[in-house]
Write a protein that holds these residues in place. Structure first.
Motif, PDB file in Angstrom:
ATOM      1  N   GLY A  67     -20.643  11.976 -13.505  1.00 30.67           N
ATOM      2  CA  GLY A  67     -19.748  12.786 -14.614  1.00 30.67           C
ATOM      3  C   GLY A  67     -18.647  12.816 -14.278  1.00 30.67           C
ATOM      4  O   GLY A  67     -18.292  14.273 -14.700  1.00 30.67           O
ATOM      5  N   GLN A  68     -19.024  13.198 -12.596  1.00 28.35           N
ATOM      6  CA  GLN A  68     -17.602  13.682 -12.117  1.00 28.35           C
ATOM      7  C   GLN A  68     -16.110  13.258 -12.109  1.00 28.35           C
ATOM      8  O   GLN A  68     -16.398  11.745 -11.559  1.00 28.35           O
ATOM      9  CB  GLN A  68     -17.887  14.057 -10.602  1.00 28.35           C
ATOM     10  CG  GLN A  68     -17.137  15.287  -9.587  1.00 28.35           C
ATOM     11  CD  GLN A  68     -17.931  15.151  -8.328  1.00 28.35           C
ATOM     12  OE1 GLN A  68     -18.231  14.399  -7.822  1.00 28.35           O
ATOM     13  NE2 GLN A  68     -18.172  16.190  -7.733  1.00 28.35           N
ATOM     14  N   ARG A  69     -15.564  13.427 -11.966  1.00 35.71           N
ATOM     15  CA  ARG A  69     -14.182  13.494 -12.374  1.00 35.71           C
ATOM     16  C   ARG A  69     -14.043  13.140 -10.107  1.00 35.71           C
ATOM     17  O   ARG A  69     -13.809  14.339  -9.990  1.00 35.71           O
ATOM     18  CB  ARG A  69     -13.037  14.411 -12.428  1.00 35.71           C
ATOM     19  CG  ARG A  69     -11.466  13.559 -12.832  1.00 35.71           C
ATOM     20  CD  ARG A  69     -10.383  15.058 -12.863  1.00 35.71           C
ATOM     21  NE  ARG A  69     -10.883  14.835 -14.296  1.00 35.71           N
ATOM     22  CZ  ARG A  69     -11.273  15.475 -14.522  1.00 35.71           C
ATOM     23  NH1 ARG A  69     -11.400  17.303 -14.470  1.00 35.71           N
ATOM     24  NH2 ARG A  69     -11.534  15.662 -16.579  1.00 35.71           N
ATOM     25  N   ALA A  70     -13.781  12.075 -10.004  1.00 36.65           N
ATOM     26  CA  ALA A  70     -13.684  11.880  -8.550  1.00 36.65           C
ATOM     27  C   ALA A  70     -12.677  11.314  -8.220  1.00 36.65           C
ATOM     28  O   ALA A  70     -11.920  10.236  -9.052  1.00 36.65           O
ATOM     29  CB  ALA A  70     -14.869  11.149  -8.360  1.00 36.65           C
ATOM     30  N   TYR A  71     -11.820  11.441  -7.519  1.00 34.35           N
ATOM     31  CA  TYR A  71     -10.820  10.764  -6.792  1.00 34.35           C
ATOM     32  C   TYR A  71     -11.402  10.039  -4.969  1.00 34.35           C
ATOM     33  O   TYR A  71     -11.991  11.085  -3.947  1.00 34.35           O
ATOM     34  CB  TYR A  71      -9.744  11.372  -6.740  1.00 34.35           C
ATOM     35  CG  TYR A  71      -9.097  11.409  -6.974  1.00 34.35           C
ATOM     36  CD1 TYR A  71      -8.143  11.670  -8.163  1.00 34.35           C
ATOM     37  CD2 TYR A  71      -9.732  13.178  -8.019  1.00 34.35           C
ATOM     38  CE1 TYR A  71      -7.916  11.375  -9.257  1.00 34.35           C
ATOM     39  CE2 TYR A  71      -8.787  13.315  -9.292  1.00 34.35           C
ATOM     40  CZ  TYR A  71      -8.545  12.545  -9.686  1.00 34.35           C
ATOM     41  OH  TYR A  71      -7.782  13.592 -11.142  1.00 34.35           O
ATOM     42  N   VAL A  72     -11.646   8.777  -4.890  1.00 40.12           N
ATOM     43  CA  VAL A  72     -12.443   8.406  -4.111  1.00 40.12           C
ATOM     44  C   VAL A  72     -11.442   7.063  -3.145  1.00 40.12           C
ATOM     45  O   VAL A  72     -11.041   6.395  -3.694  1.00 40.12           O
ATOM     46  CB  VAL A  72     -14.191   7.395  -4.221  1.00 40.12           C
ATOM     47  CG1 VAL A  72     -14.754   6.864  -3.541  1.00 40.12           C
ATOM     48  CG2 VAL A  72     -14.851   8.138  -5.302  1.00 40.12           C
ATOM     49  N   GLY A  73     -11.630   8.123  -2.157  1.00 44.85           N
ATOM     50  CA  GLY A  73     -11.154   6.515  -1.073  1.00 44.85           C
ATOM     51  C   GLY A  73     -11.758   6.311   0.099  1.00 44.85           C
ATOM     52  O   GLY A  73     -13.026   6.657   0.428  1.00 44.85           O
ATOM     53  N   LYS A  74     -11.512   4.964   0.474  1.00 48.37           N
ATOM     54  CA  LYS A  74     -11.684   4.203   1.460  1.00 48.37           C
ATOM     55  C   LYS A  74     -10.965   4.216   2.798  1.00 48.37           C
ATOM     56  O   LYS A  74      -9.964   4.049   2.887  1.00 48.37           O
ATOM     57  CB  LYS A  74     -11.819   2.249   0.851  1.00 48.37           C
ATOM     58  CG  LYS A  74     -12.418   1.697   2.291  1.00 48.37           C
ATOM     59  CD  LYS A  74     -11.900   0.301   2.307  1.00 48.37           C
ATOM     60  CE  LYS A  74     -11.514  -0.529   3.754  1.00 48.37           C
ATOM     61  NZ  LYS A  74     -11.184  -0.148   4.877  1.00 48.37           N
ATOM     62  N   ILE A  75     -11.457   5.320   3.776  1.00 52.31           N
ATOM     63  CA  ILE A  75     -10.873   5.839   4.974  1.00 52.31           C
ATOM     64  C   ILE A  75     -10.497   3.983   6.038  1.00 52.31           C
ATOM     65  O   ILE A  75     -11.381   3.469   6.001  1.00 52.31           O
ATOM     66  CB  ILE A  75     -10.967   6.702   6.076  1.00 52.31           C
ATOM     67  CG1 ILE A  75     -11.863   7.901   4.910  1.00 52.31           C
ATOM     68  CG2 ILE A  75     -11.499   6.520   7.142  1.00 52.31           C
ATOM     69  CD1 ILE A  75     -13.119   8.462   6.089  1.00 52.31           C
ATOM     70  N   ASN A  76      -8.898   4.581   6.163  1.00 54.03           N
ATOM     71  CA  ASN A  76      -8.173   3.253   6.784  1.00 54.03           C
ATOM     72  C   ASN A  76      -8.483   3.503   8.708  1.00 54.03           C
ATOM     73  O   ASN A  76      -7.476   5.194   8.446  1.00 54.03           O
ATOM     74  CB  ASN A  76      -7.002   3.162   6.330  1.00 54.03           C
ATOM     75  CG  ASN A  76      -7.629   2.161   5.146  1.00 54.03           C
ATOM     76  OD1 ASN A  76      -7.038   2.380   3.893  1.00 54.03           O
ATOM     77  ND2 ASN A  76      -8.049   1.356   5.237  1.00 54.03           N
ATOM     78  N   MET A  77      -8.438   3.701   8.935  1.00 58.02           N
ATOM     79  CA  MET A  77      -8.718   4.087  10.573  1.00 58.02           C
ATOM     80  C   MET A  77      -8.027   2.205  11.571  1.00 58.02           C
ATOM     81  O   MET A  77      -9.566   1.790  11.920  1.00 58.02           O
ATOM     82  CB  MET A  77      -9.067   5.102  10.831  1.00 58.02           C
ATOM     83  CG  MET A  77     -10.534   4.508  10.768  1.00 58.02           C
ATOM     84  SD  MET A  77     -11.512   6.268  10.815  1.00 58.02           S
ATOM     85  CE  MET A  77     -11.595   6.292  12.410  1.00 58.02           C
ATOM     86  N   ASP A  78      -7.312   2.560  12.418  1.00 56.20           N
ATOM     87  CA  ASP A  78      -7.698   1.403  13.256  1.00 56.20           C
ATOM     88  C   ASP A  78      -6.380   1.472  14.843  1.00 56.20           C
ATOM     89  O   ASP A  78      -6.868   0.809  15.602  1.00 56.20           O
ATOM     90  CB  ASP A  78      -5.946  -0.076  12.928  1.00 56.20           C
ATOM     91  CG  ASP A  78      -4.671   0.195  12.691  1.00 56.20           C
ATOM     92  OD1 ASP A  78      -4.403   1.584  12.244  1.00 56.20           O
ATOM     93  OD2 ASP A  78      -4.431  -0.554  13.382  1.00 56.20           O
ATOM     94  N   ASN A  79      -6.075   2.496  15.001  1.00 54.94           N
ATOM     95  CA  ASN A  79      -6.227   2.914  16.111  1.00 54.94           C
ATOM     96  C   ASN A  79      -7.222   3.243  17.402  1.00 54.94           C
ATOM     97  O   ASN A  79      -7.455   3.815  17.460  1.00 54.94           O
ATOM     98  CB  ASN A  79      -5.166   4.286  16.340  1.00 54.94           C
ATOM     99  CG  ASN A  79      -4.226   4.525  17.280  1.00 54.94           C
ATOM    100  OD1 ASN A  79      -3.602   3.863  18.655  1.00 54.94           O
ATOM    101  ND2 ASN A  79      -3.771   5.637  17.457  1.00 54.94           N
ATOM    102  N   ALA A  80      -6.785   2.216  18.615  1.00 53.11           N
ATOM    103  CA  ALA A  80      -7.528   1.962  18.962  1.00 53.11           C
ATOM    104  C   ALA A  80      -7.681   3.405  20.143  1.00 53.11           C
ATOM    105  O   ALA A  80      -9.003   3.581  20.765  1.00 53.11           O
ATOM    106  CB  ALA A  80      -7.632   0.202  20.052  1.00 53.11           C
TER     107      ALA A  80
END
Length: 362
Positions: A67-80
């Protein structure tokens, strides 16, 4: 807490986040963090999860179930150059496809018809992403009108990286990539130029002020007073695990302390009249506002105030000599005194009920 930002990420954060590839590990942690934040009164949370879609969708489902209002993010990161070999996305097209699938899957979660849980596009920060990655993520923000979260100009190192590699600031980079809109959450935002501030206002984006983690990792203090006065939208963040407390009340207290240290200065070898930054303080009322209405503005959410056509989010607190440190003396505590005491002294033990979107969840 003794490491600079870059070392902290490499030594602690990236190795831990990589463990979220394991869904069983993720399930236990995500249950715990969601319940803990709710118990501490956090009705709305913005989450950096990990680069792994499956476990990040599990976090979204967990927030919805609890029941929590949530803004969920899949992280993106690609810089070697900046991301470790064991924890980065090596195929931009695959990462993009996974991110778009994540967005669709969160919107379609069973029971999420009211939009209690939302996907948020999450480029970790400028150093961790290539220009192509930022541009592709920006196309998703524009295509679906999505929330976006990232770290912004949070340290000398991060600011200098943007200037050295792009010749422009973080805010300008995000704007050029199509990542800024009225639902963009720019965490930290310490080293902003006047042009940056105008861009943030132009897009109606907002800042997540995380005062305690700034003290440890930014090597500078956010210009909260000046930014509020200029009309920038600011919400308050606890920034776990960049800061140790899950309490937004603690974050509000720290925001006041943060501003007072700026105003008074710290160097005893400098005259008092020259030691600090004049008129830099914020009040506990303003800190509480950032924790509620200000955060809702940044998220473009109909909450944060008790008002018609807004979601009913509320806490019920109990004061007792047997519970925590919060004490109320009716004969001489005004409503303003009580609010200040709550900001300064309230603990999880005082929070007896938590309501989110009209539903009692604690």
């Amino acid at each position: 807490m003794d490491l600079p930002l870059y070392d902290w990420l490499q030594d602690y954060t990236f190795p831990l986040e990589n463990r979220y590839k394991d869904v069983d590990f993720s399930q236990a942690i995500y249950q715990d963090v969601t319940k803990t934040l709710l118990a501490n009164g956090t009705t709305s949370a913005v989450y950096f999860a990990s680069i792994y879609r499956e476990s990040t969708e599990l976090l979204a489902q967990t927030c919805l179930d609890l029941g929590q209002r949530a803004y969920v993010g899949k992280i993106n990161m690609d810089n070697a150059e900046q991301c470790p070999d064991f924890y980065r996305e090596n195929d931009i097209d695959l990462a993009f496809a996974e991110t778009e699938a994540f967005v669709s899957n969160v919107f379609e979660l069973k029971g999420n018809d009211s939009g209690l849980v939302s996907p948020v596009i999450t480029p970790r920060f400028v150093p961790s992403c290539t220009p192509k990655m930022l541009d592709k993520l920006g196309s998703l923000v524009q295509k679906y009108d999505l929330h976006m979260q990232t770290h912004c100009s949070e340290s000398d190192w991060a600011r200098d990286y943007a200037q050295q590699h792009y010749g422009k600031s973080d805010v300008q980079i995000y704007a050029d990539a199509g990542l800024l809109n009225n639902k963009s959450v720019l965490a930290h935002s310490i080293f902003l130029t006047e042009h940056d501030i105008e861009l943030i206002k132009q897009f109606n984006a907002g800042i997540a002020h995380c005062p305690l983690s700034n003290m440890f990792f930014a090597n500078a203090a956010m210009q909260t007073r000046e930014l509020l006065d200029s009309g920038v939208q600011i919400g308050l963040g606890s920034d776990i695990a960049g800061a140790p407390s899950p309490s937004i009340f603690r974050a509000a207290f720290d925001a006041v302390a943060h501003s007072r240290v700026r105003e008074e200065g710290v160097d005893v070898n400098v005259a008092a009249c020259e030691r600090g930054t004049a008129n830099a303080r914020i009040t506990f009322v303003e800190a509480f506002w950032m924790a509620t209405a200000g955060g809702a503005q940044v998220l473009d959410a109909k909450t944060g105030v008790l008002n018609a056509k807004h979601h009913f989010d509320a806490l019920v607190l109990e004061t007792s000599p047997l519970i925590g440190n919060l004490r109320i003396w009716p004969e001489f505590d005004s409503p303003r005194d009580i609010l200040e005491k709550i900001v300064c002294l309230a603990q999880k033990e005082n929070i007896q009920q938590v309501w989110v979107q009209g539903k009692r969840v604690v």
